[in-house]
Design an enzyme around this catalytic site. Structure first.
Site, PDB file in Angstrom:
ATOM      1  CG  ASP A  16      -2.152   0.853   1.038  1.00 17.84           C
ATOM      2  OD1 ASP A  16      -2.380   1.336  -0.091  1.00 17.84           O
ATOM      3  OD2 ASP A  16      -2.887   1.062   2.020  1.00 17.84           O
ATOM      4  CG  ASN A  64      -7.602  -2.205  -5.665  1.00 17.55           C
ATOM      5  OD1 ASN A  64      -6.688  -3.003  -5.438  1.00 17.55           O
ATOM      6  ND2 ASN A  64      -7.910  -1.238  -4.799  1.00 17.55           N
TER       7      ASN A  64
HETATM    8  C1  IPE Z   1      -5.436  -2.932  -0.615  1.00 16.22           C
HETATM    9  O1  IPE Z   1      -5.073  -1.612  -0.719  1.00 16.22           O
HETATM   10  C2  IPE Z   1      -5.354  -3.596  -1.959  1.00 16.22           C
HETATM   11  C3  IPE Z   1      -4.023  -3.821  -2.498  1.00 16.22           C
HETATM   12  C4  IPE Z   1      -2.897  -3.547  -1.869  1.00 16.22           C
HETATM   13  C5  IPE Z   1      -3.980  -4.414  -3.799  1.00 16.22           C
HETATM   14  P1  IPE Z   1      -6.173  -0.463  -0.896  1.00 16.22           P
HETATM   15  O2  IPE Z   1      -5.423   0.814  -0.902  1.00 16.22           O
HETATM   16  O3  IPE Z   1      -7.025  -0.756  -2.072  1.00 16.22           O
HETATM   17  O4  IPE Z   1      -7.035  -0.645   0.416  1.00 16.22           O
HETATM   18  P2  IPE Z   1      -8.020   0.380   1.168  1.00 16.22           P
HETATM   19  O5  IPE Z   1      -9.034   0.817   0.160  1.00 16.22           O
HETATM   20  O6  IPE Z   1      -7.180   1.517   1.640  1.00 16.22           O
HETATM   21  O7  IPE Z   1      -8.585  -0.414   2.299  1.00 16.22           O
HETATM   22  C1  IPE Z   2      -1.482   0.157  -3.452  1.00 22.46           C
HETATM   23  O1  IPE Z   2      -1.253   1.531  -3.439  1.00 22.46           O
HETATM   24  C2  IPE Z   2      -1.600  -0.395  -4.839  1.00 22.46           C
HETATM   25  C3  IPE Z   2      -2.938  -0.882  -5.205  1.00 22.46           C
HETATM   26  C4  IPE Z   2      -3.966  -0.905  -4.398  1.00 22.46           C
HETATM   27  C5  IPE Z   2      -3.116  -1.337  -6.565  1.00 22.46           C
HETATM   28  P1  IPE Z   2      -2.448   2.575  -3.455  1.00 22.46           P
HETATM   29  O2  IPE Z   2      -2.747   2.942  -4.877  1.00 22.46           O
HETATM   30  O3  IPE Z   2      -3.604   2.092  -2.682  1.00 22.46           O
HETATM   31  O4  IPE Z   2      -1.756   3.804  -2.725  1.00 22.46           O
HETATM   32  P2  IPE Z   2      -2.466   4.852  -1.770  1.00 22.46           P
HETATM   33  O5  IPE Z   2      -3.124   4.097  -0.664  1.00 22.46           O
HETATM   34  O6  IPE Z   2      -3.450   5.621  -2.602  1.00 22.46           O
HETATM   35  O7  IPE Z   2      -1.330   5.711  -1.281  1.00 22.46           O
HETATM   36 MG    MG Z   3      -4.142   2.294  -0.732  1.00 21.44          MG
END
Ligand code: IPE
Ligand code: IPE
Ligand code: MG
Length: 232
Positions: A16, A64
């Site tokens: 994340d 996602n």
């Molecule tokens: C979890 O991260 C999914 C992945 C790392 C692929 P998200 O960024 O999507 O999760 P939430 O929405 O903050 O819970």
């Molecule tokens: C995790 O990084 C990657 C995926 C969920 C695909 P994020 O895209 O969720 O990054 P933040 O949480 O917006 O910083």
């Molecule tokens: Mg995220």
């Protein structure tokens, strides 16, 4: 005699913070995803060096799809170019690649890239990298229940029988789940294994992770006492 710490066999990582990494640099979110995939390569090598046998990376959740079409399309493009495009890297380092999740729900070109990568790395033995893509823990359990009911009509489900219908049941259970970017939730990752997995949360954004982070995780895991409901 002092007890030897138990080795971490299977690590799960919720990657994340890609978006925040990019935002901090006034870059588009997509730049964070590109950098995040570079971190995946670094971390696979570092994990292999630490003797970890299996690492499951949460790459794209069933939730996602809610993101903008631009971001989702870019991620799908990265999955094709970085899965299919890295077979040379995987084979050079003995990395076997597997995937888990609802693969049938992905665009055809992603499915083709996955099939090719899984097939062409299938005999590698240094480490197994599992990419959880279009993955949701609830979805995995629902798919397993549906398959179980189709194959065993009228039979009650037990924990053991259901487990054999989950994704990749041949793999050892996930021992520890870690998450980057200072969020403290599972976001639908590995709900079955998380029943008894150790958990750890780190502040660092995913694209900044390196071998030191994996070393810390191994040390942390070595300090945990796993009781599985029993008495140590
Ligand atoms: C979890 O991260 C999914 C992945 C790392 C692929 P998200 O960024 O999507 O999760 P939430 O929405 O903050 O819970
Ligand atoms: C995790 O990084 C990657 C995926 C969920 C695909 P994020 O895209 O969720 O990054 P933040 O949480 O917006 O910083
Ligand atoms: Mg995220």
């Amino acid at each position: 005699m002092e007890k030897q710490p138990v080795a971490l066999v299977h690590l799960g990582i919720i990657m994340d913070g890609n978006g925040r990494w990019a935002q901090k640099r006034s870059l588009p979110r997509t730049a964070g995803h590109l950098e995040g995939l570079k971190a995946v390569k670094r971390i696979i090598l570092a994990a292999a060096e630490q003797g970890i046998g299996f690492v499951t990376f949460y790459a794209f959740s069933t939730e996602n799809w809610k993101r903008s079409a631009e971001e989702v399309n870019y991620l799908m493009h990265l999955f094709v170019s970085k899965l299919h495009g890295e077979i040379g890297f995987y084979n050079k380092h003995g990395i076997r690649v597997l995937v888990k999740g609802d693969i049938a729900g992905l665009p055809p070109q992603v499915q083709t890239a996955i099939e090719k990568t899984v097939e062409e790395t299938s005999t590698n033995t240094s480490i197994t990298a599992i990419i959880a893509i279009n993955y949701g823990g609830r979805d995995e359990i629902c798919r397993a229940v549906n398959t179980f009911m189709q194959k065993n009509p009228g039979t009650a489900i037990s924990e053991n029988s259901l487990a054999s219908y989950l994704d990749l049941p041949q793999l050892p259970p996930v021992d520890m789940i870690v998450r980057s970017a200072n969020e403290r939730r599972l976001s639908n990752f590995l709900l079955w294994d998380s029943a008894y997995a150790e958990l750890a949360f780190y502040e660092k954004l995913w694209p900044d992770w390196n071998g030191d982070d994996i070393q810390h995780i191994c040390t942390e895991y070595g300090k945990r006492v796993r009781k599985f409901g029993g008495v140590q």
